[in-house]
Write an enzyme that holds these catalytic residues in place. Sequence first.
Site, mmCIF file in Angstrom:
data_model
loop_
_atom_site.group_PDB
_atom_site.id
_atom_site.type_symbol
_atom_site.label_atom_id
_atom_site.label_comp_id
_atom_site.label_asym_id
_atom_site.label_seq_id
_atom_site.Cartn_x
_atom_site.Cartn_y
_atom_site.Cartn_z
ATOM 1 N N PRO A 1 0.092 -5.610 -4.429
ATOM 2 C CA PRO A 1 -0.442 -4.419 -3.755
ATOM 3 C C PRO A 1 -0.366 -3.160 -4.619
ATOM 4 O O PRO A 1 -1.316 -2.384 -4.669
ATOM 5 C CB PRO A 1 0.454 -4.292 -2.508
ATOM 6 C CG PRO A 1 0.884 -5.696 -2.229
ATOM 7 C CD PRO A 1 1.061 -6.336 -3.578
ATOM 8 N N TYR A 2 0.735 -2.990 -5.317
ATOM 9 C CA TYR A 2 0.899 -1.813 -6.178
ATOM 10 C C TYR A 2 -0.144 -1.824 -7.303
ATOM 11 O O TYR A 2 -0.828 -0.828 -7.548
ATOM 12 C CB TYR A 2 2.320 -1.787 -6.744
ATOM 13 C CG TYR A 2 2.660 -0.526 -7.502
ATOM 14 C CD1 TYR A 2 2.894 0.667 -6.829
ATOM 15 C CD2 TYR A 2 2.752 -0.533 -8.894
ATOM 16 C CE1 TYR A 2 3.212 1.829 -7.515
ATOM 17 C CE2 TYR A 2 3.070 0.622 -9.591
ATOM 18 C CZ TYR A 2 3.304 1.804 -8.899
ATOM 19 O OH TYR A 2 3.608 2.946 -9.602
ATOM 20 N N CYS A 3 -0.270 -2.985 -7.984
ATOM 21 C CA CYS A 3 -1.244 -3.089 -9.086
ATOM 22 C C CYS A 3 -2.666 -2.838 -8.620
ATOM 23 O O CYS A 3 -3.415 -2.115 -9.278
ATOM 24 C CB CYS A 3 -1.206 -4.496 -9.690
ATOM 25 S SG CYS A 3 0.168 -4.745 -10.771
ATOM 26 N N SER B 1 -3.655 -1.163 -6.020
ATOM 27 C CA SER B 1 -3.832 0.248 -5.635
ATOM 28 C C SER B 1 -3.972 1.136 -6.865
ATOM 29 O O SER B 1 -4.748 2.086 -6.868
ATOM 30 C CB SER B 1 -2.661 0.722 -4.771
ATOM 31 O OG SER B 1 -1.485 0.892 -5.546
ATOM 32 N N LYS B 2 -3.238 0.815 -7.935
ATOM 33 C CA LYS B 2 -3.279 1.648 -9.136
ATOM 34 C C LYS B 2 -4.530 1.374 -9.978
ATOM 35 O O LYS B 2 -5.104 2.290 -10.566
ATOM 36 C CB LYS B 2 -2.013 1.438 -9.974
ATOM 37 C CG LYS B 2 -0.747 2.023 -9.334
ATOM 38 C CD LYS B 2 -0.857 3.544 -9.107
ATOM 39 C CE LYS B 2 0.443 4.174 -8.659
ATOM 40 N NZ LYS B 2 0.321 5.616 -8.398
#
Length: 327
Positions: free
Chosen positions: A183-185, A187-188
């Site tokens: 999710p972090y990757c 989103s970034k």
Amino acid sequence: MASTLLVAASIVLVYAFVKLYQWAISQRVDNYNKKTVAISGCDTGFGRLLAIRLVQRGVPVIAGVLRKENGESLKKEVRTPSLLTFGTLNVSDDESVKEFGKLVGKTVENRGLWGVVANAGILGNSGPDDWLNAQDYINTMQINTFGVMRFIQALKKYVKKQQGRVVIISSISGRTPRPTVGPYCVSKHAVEAYADVIRHELIDFKVTVHLLEPGFFTTNITQTATNDLDAVWNRLDAETKEEYGKQFFDEYKESRFSRLSHCADNLTPVVDAYEHALLGKYPKTRYWVGWDTILFYIPLATLPTFAQDWFIAFQRRGRPVPISMRK
Ligand SMILES: *[C@@H]1O[C@H](CO)[C@@H](O)[C@H](O)[C@H]1NC(C)=O
Ligand SMILES: *[C@@H]1O[C@H](CO)[C@@H](O)[C@H](O)[C@H]1NC(C)=O
């Protein structure tokens, strides 16, 4: 003789280039007191430190905080409290962002805004994709991606007025893939695309867009990372728990902990990069922050996929394997 001359000329040229670069990097814009900057996520971490730094330089700051008490404590912490205005801001919430936009409009009046810093971010749920669901991705993007868009869209008109700057924090996870933090990757990576798109569009309005791509730093993002892991594991169905095994989970959590302890805990380089993006006369489009980023992750991002895969597999060579796949 000719080759000695050539070497000498090359040295002089490189020296001149380095000097010119250092000179350009050291140049600053002027009239700091007329260059108001709005920042999201000033409760803790980079956002809070940036607000303190800018006020110290004499730059008026409008700080967005999730909790009012964090704004009050920030106001007490800055050198010149009269330069700091704060308002509650929840970048996931359209109404809240709209209200913050009104506060900015009221504060800057006709002068416009010099800088918008989209800083607020979370790590969100993490772990192998097998443990996650689409909502986990949506929740992380709600802040790291859509929150950035909401914030910038609400304040763009003020920045156009002063032909100022938009600064967005991404991460090296926005450039290179990183297993178990999907999710972090995602989103970034998405916010990188957004920044590139609006950078081209805003050229017409003489507004520039700048991205920070830090490596791993210890902020409250990384500190909460391990706490949420238990919750992700506990909600799994029996089949998935059996496939991975509690032992895998414990080993994974342990390796997560030890990786976090290697994070840089001096946040100054990131704040320096923010400051340069806002106050440097010749700001960069992308700031690579941290030696891990400069020496490893950014070069990695330029390699062909097969080579990237090889490096990432090598880096992860000691990783725990799901129980069902162990011999
Ligand atoms: C994280 O949050 C706590 C309290 O919420 C605060 O005391 C601490 O300074 C924060 N850490 C960073 C790096 O901002
Ligand atoms: C922020 O807004 C979202 C959407 O309205 C809401 O679900 C969330 O609880 C809010 N967060 C805080 C800390 O108020």
